[in-house]
Structure formats: C-alpha cells, structure tokens
Design an enzyme around this catalytic site. Sequence first.
Site, PDB file in Angstrom:
ATOM      1  N   SER A  68       0.833  -1.207   0.000  1.00  0.00           N
ATOM      2  CA  SER A  68       0.000   0.000   0.000  1.00  0.00           C
ATOM      3  C   SER A  68       0.873   1.265   0.000  1.00  0.00           C
ATOM      4  O   SER A  68       1.605   1.462  -0.972  1.00  0.00           O
ATOM      5  CB  SER A  68      -0.965  -0.079   1.191  1.00  0.00           C
ATOM      6  OG  SER A  68      -1.971   0.870   1.083  1.00  0.00           O
ATOM      7  N   HIS A 122      -8.148  -4.970  -0.400  1.00  0.00           N
ATOM      8  CA  HIS A 122      -6.909  -4.210  -0.207  1.00  0.00           C
ATOM      9  C   HIS A 122      -5.911  -4.932   0.714  1.00  0.00           C
ATOM     10  O   HIS A 122      -4.711  -4.685   0.637  1.00  0.00           O
ATOM     11  CB  HIS A 122      -7.240  -2.821   0.368  1.00  0.00           C
ATOM     12  CG  HIS A 122      -6.097  -1.862   0.265  1.00  0.00           C
ATOM     13  ND1 HIS A 122      -5.631  -1.378  -0.946  1.00  0.00           N
ATOM     14  CD2 HIS A 122      -5.294  -1.315   1.217  1.00  0.00           C
ATOM     15  CE1 HIS A 122      -4.593  -0.561  -0.733  1.00  0.00           C
ATOM     16  NE2 HIS A 122      -4.377  -0.517   0.578  1.00  0.00           N
ATOM     17  N   ASP A 147     -10.506  -4.727  -4.509  1.00  0.00           N
ATOM     18  CA  ASP A 147      -9.920  -3.610  -3.746  1.00  0.00           C
ATOM     19  C   ASP A 147     -10.767  -2.357  -3.994  1.00  0.00           C
ATOM     20  O   ASP A 147     -10.863  -1.891  -5.130  1.00  0.00           O
ATOM     21  CB  ASP A 147      -8.468  -3.389  -4.220  1.00  0.00           C
ATOM     22  CG  ASP A 147      -7.687  -2.448  -3.313  1.00  0.00           C
ATOM     23  OD1 ASP A 147      -8.310  -1.622  -2.629  1.00  0.00           O
ATOM     24  OD2 ASP A 147      -6.446  -2.543  -3.307  1.00  0.00           O
TER      25      ASP A 147
HETATM   26  C1  MLT Z   1      -1.242   6.071  -0.026  1.00  0.00           C
HETATM   27  O1  MLT Z   1      -1.582   7.052   0.589  1.00  0.00           O
HETATM   28  O2  MLT Z   1      -0.079   5.762  -0.249  1.00  0.00           O
HETATM   29  C2  MLT Z   1      -2.353   5.203  -0.523  1.00  0.00           C
HETATM   30  O3  MLT Z   1      -3.566   5.872  -0.444  1.00  0.00           O
HETATM   31  C3  MLT Z   1      -2.398   3.916   0.207  1.00  0.00           C
HETATM   32  C4  MLT Z   1      -2.595   4.110   1.679  1.00  0.00           C
HETATM   33  O4  MLT Z   1      -3.698   4.374   2.118  1.00  0.00           O
HETATM   34  O5  MLT Z   1      -1.648   4.000   2.419  1.00  0.00           O
END
Ligand code: MLT
Length: 209
Positions: A105, A186, A155
């Site tokens: 992520s 996710h 996701d």
């Molecule tokens: C980010 O902010 O890198 C993406 O939205 C994934 C997350 O929520 O960490």
Amino acid sequence: MTDPGFVHRWQPGRSHRTLLLLHGTGGDENDLLPVAELLDPLANVLSPRGKVLENGAPRFFRRLAAGVFDLDDLRFRTAELADFVADMSVRNNFDAGLVTAVGFSNGANIAAAMLLLRPESLSSAILFRAMVPLEPEPLPDLPGKGVFLSAGRTDTMIPAAQTERLASLLRDCGADVVLHWSPGGHSLALPDITAAREWLRRRVRTDPA
Ligand code: MLT
C-alpha cells in the site's frame, strides 16, 4: 556513528540479497518481517519505519487526501529513503545492487516512486496494492528491473485502471512487469505472498547471489 535517519530493523541473512520492507499506513518496521521470512528466508532484511505521521499513523510520504499525494513531499521522501538504503549498504556491508523492495500500500507506492526517481536503489520490487505515485518526465530507463505487482480484484481503494496504468508505465520504462490479480481486496493475503515467492524464486535462480 551518525544517526541512520530512520527507526528501522536490520537482520543479516545468509546471501547477498536484501529485502527492503516498506509497510502500509499505520504500520511499522515489524509488520512485514513474517512476509520477508516467507519470501526469501536467506535474504538480509532492512525494514525502516515511515517518518511522516498522519494522525499518529506512520507513512512514507504525505498525502493531501486518500489517493492524492503531496508530490513535493513524495520526491523529498523518496530521495531520503534511497539515500538511507545506500548508507545502510555501506554500514552493513550488503550489495546495493541486489535490493528488492517489498512494499504494501503506502510502502508499495514509495517503492514505485524509488523505481521511477532513484532506479539505482532497487534491482527489483514486489508491490502489493500499489498505485501510480507520480509520472516523472523524462521517464527512467528500467531494463533488467523486475517488478511483481499484486492487486486485489475487489480492492475498493485502488481501481483496476490504476493498477493497469502503473503496470504499463513501468513497462514503458523497460521494466519486466508481472501483474498478478488476487481474489481479495486491499488487505495482503497468503495467495499474494505465495505468488510473489514463486516470482522471486524464478528471479533468484537466474541471478543466484
Ligand atoms: C497512499 O496514501 O499511499 C495510498 O492511499 C495507500 C494508503 O492508504 O496508504
């Protein structure tokens, strides 16, 4: 010795390979240690904690809203992280040319940014639930870089088009990209890790350091 710059875990392994673990928002340097053990138990492990706090939750760069990134901060943090990896390779005597990022992520997003902005810092990357972090101009040349992208079919945070855009962007740079679709959402699940392990094993066989 000077401050290494990131709270981190370092675990020496029994090969020249190093896994750089990059956790998701709200995680820390311990989150992906079990994943590293499954992926490549012989590799060294370098696992920093993201320095940006979002309501107390560690991240690797600032965002303005969900999926909307602060690109100045992203550039700054990407350079800082790439410098940290280079510095740690000297301190801990690992091969800076054999570093595989393993990101989830937010961690996958900064790993993708490292490939695009500081390609010398990674030889390959396993990106679980990644988005397009930015599109630099000019694009870097990434021949020989392997990227395993693992996305979730259900996701709700990352539309399939984002994943496909990232795959084609990296391919346009010459990277060798495998796009894997997991049945889940996710969250990171065992089928992601199993598929990534098989991909990594195939790469290690061709480059058995
Ligand atoms: C980010 O902010 O890198 C993406 O939205 C994934 C997350 O929520 O960490």
